[in-house]
Structures are given as C-alpha cells and as structure tokens.
Design a protein around this motif. Structure first.
Motif, PDB file in Angstrom:
ATOM      1  N   SER A  78       0.816  -1.219   0.000  1.00  0.00           N
ATOM      2  CA  SER A  78       0.000   0.000   0.000  1.00  0.00           C
ATOM      3  C   SER A  78       0.849   1.268   0.000  1.00  0.00           C
ATOM      4  O   SER A  78       0.357   2.348  -0.330  1.00  0.00           O
ATOM      5  N   THR A  79       2.114   1.161   0.350  1.00  0.00           N
ATOM      6  CA  THR A  79       3.018   2.312   0.340  1.00  0.00           C
ATOM      7  C   THR A  79       3.790   2.399  -0.973  1.00  0.00           C
ATOM      8  O   THR A  79       3.911   3.475  -1.557  1.00  0.00           O
ATOM      9  N   HIS A  80       4.308   1.259  -1.432  1.00  0.00           N
ATOM     10  CA  HIS A  80       5.272   1.273  -2.533  1.00  0.00           C
ATOM     11  C   HIS A  80       4.690   0.841  -3.876  1.00  0.00           C
ATOM     12  O   HIS A  80       5.217   1.227  -4.922  1.00  0.00           O
ATOM     13  N   MET A  81       3.652   0.033  -3.873  1.00  0.00           N
ATOM     14  CA  MET A  81       3.115  -0.480  -5.136  1.00  0.00           C
ATOM     15  C   MET A  81       1.793   0.168  -5.519  1.00  0.00           C
ATOM     16  O   MET A  81       1.531   0.386  -6.699  1.00  0.00           O
ATOM     17  N   GLN A  82       0.979   0.501  -4.541  1.00  0.00           N
ATOM     18  CA  GLN A  82      -0.317   1.117  -4.831  1.00  0.00           C
ATOM     19  C   GLN A  82      -0.183   2.379  -5.693  1.00  0.00           C
ATOM     20  O   GLN A  82      -0.993   2.571  -6.605  1.00  0.00           O
ATOM     21  N   PRO A  83       0.831   3.238  -5.450  1.00  0.00           N
ATOM     22  CA  PRO A  83       0.976   4.407  -6.327  1.00  0.00           C
ATOM     23  C   PRO A  83       1.260   4.030  -7.780  1.00  0.00           C
ATOM     24  O   PRO A  83       0.996   4.817  -8.686  1.00  0.00           O
ATOM     25  N   VAL A  84       1.811   2.846  -8.005  1.00  0.00           N
ATOM     26  CA  VAL A  84       2.138   2.397  -9.360  1.00  0.00           C
ATOM     27  C   VAL A  84       0.927   1.752 -10.028  1.00  0.00           C
ATOM     28  O   VAL A  84       0.593   2.048 -11.172  1.00  0.00           O
ATOM     29  N   THR A  85       0.259   0.855  -9.298  1.00  0.00           N
ATOM     30  CA  THR A  85      -0.813   0.060  -9.895  1.00  0.00           C
ATOM     31  C   THR A  85      -2.190   0.666  -9.686  1.00  0.00           C
ATOM     32  O   THR A  85      -3.120   0.357 -10.434  1.00  0.00           O
ATOM     33  N   GLY A  86      -2.353   1.508  -8.663  1.00  0.00           N
ATOM     34  CA  GLY A  86      -3.674   1.973  -8.284  1.00  0.00           C
ATOM     35  C   GLY A  86      -4.464   0.858  -7.626  1.00  0.00           C
ATOM     36  O   GLY A  86      -3.968  -0.253  -7.441  1.00  0.00           O
TER      37      GLY A  86
END
Ligand SMILES: [Zn+2]
Length: 127
Positions: A44-52
């Motif tokens: 939720s910190t590192h991947m969510q900004p990439v994948t949504g």
C-alpha cells in the motif's frame, strides 16, 4: 546479498515499486518468478501508487525461501509467512515485509489468468 537474491541466469529482470523481479517464461503463458521484497516494503506504500486500486489484485502461489511477510485481506484477516513457507494468497490483499531481511518469493503465475488457470478462489472468503 544472499545466494537467493543473486541475478538469475535466463531471466528477464525488472524493477517495479521497489521490487526486483526475475521472470522466466514457462510454457503457454506461465511465468516462474523470483521476487525480492526489500525490508520496509509494503504494497500500500510502494506499489499502490504504481498500480492503483485498493489492494493487490494478484494471486500468489509459490514458496517463500527467505525472510518474513505478512498479508491482510479486506476483512482484517491476516496471514504470516516465515521462510521456508508455502504461499497461497488470493486477490484483494495488502502485504508487507517483516524484519530486516529481504523477503524472497519464488512464484508461479499466469499473469492475468492466474486465478482461472490455477483454479484459485477469486477472493478471500470464509466458507
Ligand atoms: Zn477473513
């Protein structure tokens, strides 16, 4: 770095959201992956900004061969994995590394068709 994190011959290496992924194509649409999660990594910190999206919508089937990870589903159910550990995680989870050691997951998947082709539940539920 441990031997489990070394470059993998024959694999295509990509880095996304702080992860290092070595991917070997297998058969018709299959992928054998070695995924290295650094200490402090959290979906939720590192991947969510990439994948949504609210949560990781991938299924993970494989073997955690180093380190510790924990996942949490939308209803609050958590599951912890401490290497060596068989890992089966269905879509709809957050996940993070526990401790100071990079976590290494060896995973087999079929991209977007993983749930269907591995006959996995499409979401976390209690039967
Ligand atoms: Zn639950």
């Amino acid at each position: 770095m441990s031997i489990l994190e070394r470059p993998l011959r024959g694999a295509v290496r990509t880095g996304v959201g702080g992860l290092t992924v070595d991917d070997v194509a297998v058969g018709d649409g299959g992928h054998l992956k070695r995924i290295v999660y650094p200490p402090g990594w959290r979906w939720s910190t590192h991947m969510q900004p990439v994948t949504g999206g609210e949560r990781c919508m991938h299924a993970h089937v494989g073997m955690l061969v180093q380190g510790r990870i924990e996942i949490e589903y939308a209803d609050g159910c958590r599951e912890a994995f401490d290497a060596p550990a068989a890992v089966v995680v269905v879509p709809g989870h957050d996940g993070w590394v526990v401790g100071d050691e990079p976590a290494v997951l060896v995973q087999y998947d079929c991209g977007a068709d993983t749930v269907e082709r591995l006959r996995l539940p499409s979401s976390h539920r209690h039967d």
